[in-house]
Design a protein around this motif. Sequence first.
Motif, short mmCIF file in Angstrom:
data_model
loop_
_atom_site.label_atom_id
_atom_site.label_comp_id
_atom_site.label_asym_id
_atom_site.label_seq_id
_atom_site.Cartn_x
_atom_site.Cartn_y
_atom_site.Cartn_z
N GLY A 8 0.83 -1.19 0.00
CA GLY A 8 0.00 0.00 0.00
C GLY A 8 0.87 1.25 0.00
O GLY A 8 2.07 1.19 0.24
N CYS A 9 0.28 2.36 -0.30
CA CYS A 9 1.00 3.63 -0.28
C CYS A 9 0.02 4.75 0.05
O CYS A 9 -1.19 4.57 -0.01
CB CYS A 9 1.70 3.88 -1.61
SG CYS A 9 0.61 3.86 -3.05
N LYS A 10 0.55 5.87 0.41
CA LYS A 10 -0.27 7.02 0.77
C LYS A 10 -0.56 7.83 -0.49
O LYS A 10 0.37 8.28 -1.17
CB LYS A 10 0.48 7.88 1.79
CG LYS A 10 -0.30 9.07 2.28
CD LYS A 10 0.49 9.86 3.30
CE LYS A 10 -0.25 11.12 3.69
NZ LYS A 10 0.55 11.96 4.60
N LYS B 35 18.96 8.44 -12.69
CA LYS B 35 19.39 7.57 -13.79
C LYS B 35 18.26 7.17 -14.74
O LYS B 35 18.49 6.94 -15.90
CB LYS B 35 20.03 6.31 -13.22
CG LYS B 35 21.29 6.59 -12.43
CD LYS B 35 21.88 5.31 -11.89
CE LYS B 35 23.12 5.63 -11.06
NZ LYS B 35 23.68 4.41 -10.45
N SER B 36 17.04 7.08 -14.21
CA SER B 36 15.90 6.61 -15.01
C SER B 36 14.85 7.71 -15.14
O SER B 36 14.65 8.48 -14.20
CB SER B 36 15.28 5.39 -14.32
OG SER B 36 14.05 5.04 -14.93
N PRO B 37 14.16 7.76 -16.27
CA PRO B 37 13.08 8.73 -16.41
C PRO B 37 11.80 8.30 -15.69
O PRO B 37 10.86 9.07 -15.59
CB PRO B 37 12.86 8.79 -17.92
CG PRO B 37 13.27 7.45 -18.42
CD PRO B 37 14.42 7.04 -17.52
N LEU B 38 11.79 7.10 -15.16
CA LEU B 38 10.57 6.58 -14.53
C LEU B 38 10.44 7.00 -13.07
O LEU B 38 11.41 7.03 -12.33
CB LEU B 38 10.55 5.05 -14.62
CG LEU B 38 10.60 4.47 -16.03
CD1 LEU B 38 10.63 2.95 -15.97
CD2 LEU B 38 9.45 4.96 -16.88
N PHE B 39 9.20 7.31 -12.70
CA PHE B 39 8.87 7.58 -11.30
C PHE B 39 7.49 7.02 -11.05
O PHE B 39 6.78 6.64 -11.98
CB PHE B 39 8.95 9.08 -10.98
CG PHE B 39 7.95 9.93 -11.72
CD1 PHE B 39 6.73 10.26 -11.13
CD2 PHE B 39 8.22 10.42 -12.99
CE1 PHE B 39 5.81 11.06 -11.80
CE2 PHE B 39 7.30 11.21 -13.66
CZ PHE B 39 6.09 11.54 -13.07
N GLN B 40 7.12 6.93 -9.79
CA GLN B 40 5.82 6.38 -9.44
C GLN B 40 5.04 7.35 -8.58
O GLN B 40 5.61 8.04 -7.74
CB GLN B 40 6.00 5.04 -8.71
CG GLN B 40 6.64 3.99 -9.60
CD GLN B 40 6.86 2.68 -8.89
OE1 GLN B 40 7.32 2.66 -7.76
NE2 GLN B 40 6.54 1.59 -9.55
N GLU B 41 3.74 7.37 -8.82
CA GLU B 41 2.81 8.18 -8.04
C GLU B 41 1.80 7.24 -7.40
O GLU B 41 1.32 6.30 -8.04
CB GLU B 41 2.08 9.17 -8.93
CG GLU B 41 1.04 9.99 -8.19
CD GLU B 41 0.24 10.89 -9.10
OE1 GLU B 41 -0.56 11.66 -8.55
OE2 GLU B 41 0.39 10.84 -10.33
N CYS B 42 1.50 7.47 -6.14
CA CYS B 42 0.51 6.65 -5.46
C CYS B 42 -0.89 7.17 -5.79
O CYS B 42 -1.21 8.33 -5.54
CB CYS B 42 0.73 6.67 -3.95
SG CYS B 42 -0.43 5.60 -3.07
N GLN B 43 -1.70 6.30 -6.36
CA GLN B 43 -3.08 6.63 -6.69
C GLN B 43 -3.98 5.54 -6.13
O GLN B 43 -3.81 4.36 -6.46
CB GLN B 43 -3.28 6.73 -8.20
CG GLN B 43 -2.54 7.86 -8.84
CD GLN B 43 -2.77 7.92 -10.34
OE1 GLN B 43 -3.44 7.08 -10.94
NE2 GLN B 43 -2.19 8.93 -10.98
N ASN B 44 -4.90 5.90 -5.27
CA ASN B 44 -5.84 4.95 -4.67
C ASN B 44 -5.14 3.77 -4.00
O ASN B 44 -5.56 2.62 -4.13
CB ASN B 44 -6.83 4.45 -5.73
CG ASN B 44 -7.68 5.56 -6.29
OD1 ASN B 44 -8.15 6.43 -5.56
ND2 ASN B 44 -7.84 5.57 -7.59
N GLY B 45 -4.01 4.06 -3.33
CA GLY B 45 -3.30 3.03 -2.59
C GLY B 45 -2.40 2.13 -3.42
O GLY B 45 -1.84 1.17 -2.90
N LYS B 46 -2.23 2.44 -4.71
CA LYS B 46 -1.38 1.62 -5.59
C LYS B 46 -0.39 2.51 -6.33
O LYS B 46 -0.71 3.64 -6.71
CB LYS B 46 -2.23 0.86 -6.61
CG LYS B 46 -3.16 -0.13 -5.96
CD LYS B 46 -3.91 -0.92 -7.00
CE LYS B 46 -4.84 -1.91 -6.29
NZ LYS B 46 -5.54 -2.77 -7.23
N TRP B 47 0.84 1.98 -6.54
CA TRP B 47 1.86 2.73 -7.27
C TRP B 47 1.59 2.67 -8.77
O TRP B 47 1.38 1.60 -9.33
CB TRP B 47 3.24 2.17 -6.98
CG TRP B 47 3.70 2.43 -5.58
CD1 TRP B 47 3.83 1.53 -4.58
CD2 TRP B 47 4.09 3.70 -5.03
NE1 TRP B 47 4.27 2.15 -3.43
CE2 TRP B 47 4.44 3.48 -3.68
CE3 TRP B 47 4.17 4.99 -5.54
CZ2 TRP B 47 4.87 4.51 -2.85
CZ3 TRP B 47 4.60 6.02 -4.70
CH2 TRP B 47 4.94 5.77 -3.38
#
Length: 61
Positions: A4-6, A17-29
Amino acid sequence: MAEGCKPGTYRAVDSGKSPLFQECQNGKWVTKSCGPGTVAFETADGQVYCGFPVRNQDDDA
């Protein structure tokens, strides 16, 4: 159980190093990407921003 995530939090996949990032939406990355030629940076306080990669002077050798 899945990790889970906030909601509204971010993390870089491989900071600087990477162009990728993650955003938490509705408890999922959810994985997103910075624009062409840029990479994701994660700050000490958990913020993520996109910028140009830092070149190592040894790359010129």
